[in-house]
Design a protein around this motif. Structure first.
Motif, PDB file in Angstrom:
ATOM      1  N   SER A 151       0.825  -1.204   0.000  1.00 49.68           N
ATOM      2  CA  SER A 151       0.000   0.000   0.000  1.00 49.68           C
ATOM      3  C   SER A 151       0.860   1.256   0.000  1.00 49.68           C
ATOM      4  N   LYS A 152       1.906   1.255   0.811  1.00 54.49           N
ATOM      5  CA  LYS A 152       2.814   2.394   0.867  1.00 54.49           C
ATOM      6  C   LYS A 152       3.536   2.576  -0.466  1.00 54.49           C
ATOM      7  N   GLU A 153       4.011   1.467  -1.027  1.00 51.83           N
ATOM      8  CA  GLU A 153       4.740   1.529  -2.296  1.00 51.83           C
ATOM      9  C   GLU A 153       3.860   2.070  -3.416  1.00 51.83           C
ATOM     10  N   GLN A 154       2.617   1.582  -3.491  1.00 52.60           N
ATOM     11  CA  GLN A 154       1.717   2.023  -4.554  1.00 52.60           C
ATOM     12  C   GLN A 154       1.239   3.453  -4.335  1.00 52.60           C
ATOM     13  N   ASP A 155       1.129   3.868  -3.080  1.00 52.34           N
ATOM     14  CA  ASP A 155       0.760   5.248  -2.764  1.00 52.34           C
ATOM     15  C   ASP A 155       1.806   6.207  -3.337  1.00 52.34           C
ATOM     16  N   ILE A 156       3.061   5.943  -3.017  1.00 50.52           N
ATOM     17  CA  ILE A 156       4.140   6.806  -3.504  1.00 50.52           C
ATOM     18  C   ILE A 156       4.240   6.740  -5.028  1.00 50.52           C
ATOM     19  N   LYS A 157       4.069   5.540  -5.572  1.00 49.17           N
ATOM     20  CA  LYS A 157       4.131   5.384  -7.030  1.00 49.17           C
ATOM     21  C   LYS A 157       3.007   6.172  -7.688  1.00 49.17           C
ATOM     22  N   PHE A 158       1.820   6.157  -7.076  1.00 49.34           N
ATOM     23  CA  PHE A 158       0.672   6.878  -7.635  1.00 49.34           C
ATOM     24  C   PHE A 158       0.984   8.362  -7.797  1.00 49.34           C
ATOM     25  N   HIS A 159       1.528   8.965  -6.740  1.00 54.83           N
ATOM     26  CA  HIS A 159       1.864  10.387  -6.822  1.00 54.83           C
ATOM     27  C   HIS A 159       2.977  10.625  -7.847  1.00 54.83           C
ATOM     28  N   SER A 160       3.909   9.693  -7.933  1.00 52.69           N
ATOM     29  CA  SER A 160       5.029   9.833  -8.874  1.00 52.69           C
ATOM     30  C   SER A 160       4.570   9.765 -10.321  1.00 52.69           C
ATOM     31  N   VAL A 161       3.663   8.828 -10.623  1.00 54.06           N
ATOM     32  CA  VAL A 161       3.236   8.685 -12.025  1.00 54.06           C
ATOM     33  C   VAL A 161       2.388   9.887 -12.462  1.00 54.06           C
ATOM     34  N   ILE A 162       1.718  10.528 -11.510  1.00 52.02           N
ATOM     35  CA  ILE A 162       0.982  11.745 -11.852  1.00 52.02           C
ATOM     36  C   ILE A 162       1.964  12.848 -12.233  1.00 52.02           C
TER      37      ILE A 162
END
Length: 259
Positions: A151-162
């Motif tokens: 969850s933490k990894e995908q959270d950070i990835k989500f903001h990064s891909v935006i």
């Protein structure tokens, strides 16, 4: 003076090495090749670019001399550190000791992520949108499975891909440094937000609101959703901090009553 001499300029013939270097530099500047990315072996690069391995070797050496590549003998060539750290170790320790600095960090993220979300709404390609949707699905799955690490990894990835979808190279590189600190848990612990949020559904819905606004090209909604998300994080931490202070005072009173 003839028309063509006023309008056109001489073109310098680039060497093969110059062309290879420029292509890799462009990929670095635009954030396609990020810090730590391993390049394919010389042979594969030569085949892909249809040039000799000698020219690839020369190009990589030039990029290494420019401190854009790091060659690890026996391992390969990697994109070098591009932006350094956002804060020095001493400054990070100072942030940890001063609560107000943490809120300055959130304020910075609020504006930058709102800006990035608006740009992404206008500039995202189909590939960008697919990546955002895929990351949202993985974030929701991690939430469903109660997998805090994923969850933490995908959270950070989500903001990064935006940020990547904003196609603004300055945003891409500066926010990469900020997200690296977040990834290391320096500024806040995401698990703590879940203790405030309960199931974490609010956080998940906020991410969905941001992602869908971007995918549907609603720039103003995306910006508002991104800022609302950071506002929620700030409000949650302020409430938690105040609650901890009240709890500490209550325990002191309890100790006095019991004495």
């Amino acid at each position: 003076m003839a028309f063509e001499k006023l309008v056109f300029e001489k073109i310098d013939h680039e060497t093969v090495v110059d062309t290879v270097v420029r292509q890799i530099e462009d990929l670095i500047v635009t954030g396609v090749l990020k810090e730590g990315t391993k390049l394919p072996p010389e042979r594969e690069l030569a085949e892909t670019m249809d040039v000799s391995r000698q020219k690839i070797r020369e190009a990589l050496k030039r990029l290494e001399d420019q401190n854009l590549l790091r060659v690890r003998h026996g391992e390969g060539s990697y994109i070098a550190a591009l932006t350094g750290t956002a804060l020095s170790p001493a400054m990070i320790d100072l942030y940890a000791r001063h609560q107000s600095a943490f809120y300055d960090y959130l304020e910075y993220r609020r504006e930058q992520e709102g800006f990035a979300a608006a740009l992404a709404s206008e500039r995202a390609t189909k590939v960008d949108r697919d990546i955002i949707l895929d990351t949202l699905e993985k974030l929701e799955l991690a939430q469903k499975n109660r997998d805090s690490k994923a969850s933490k990894e995908q959270d950070i990835k989500f903001h990064s891909v935006i940020v990547d979808a904003s196609h603004n190279s300055t945003l891409i590189h500066t926010m990469a440094s900020i997200y690296e600190l977040t990834k290391r848990g320096i500024f806040y612990n995401r698990d703590y937000l879940h203790t405030i949020d309960g199931s974490g559904e609010k956080l998940l819905q906020q991410h969905k609101d941001i992602g869908m606004a971007i995918v549907e090209g609603r720039a103003e909604d995306a910006q508002i959703a991104a800022r609302t998300h950071i506002d929620f994080v700030e409000k949650s931490f302020r409430a938690g901090h105040e609650g901890s202070k009240r709890e500490a005072l209550a325990k002191k009173r309890q100790a006095l009553i019991g004495s």
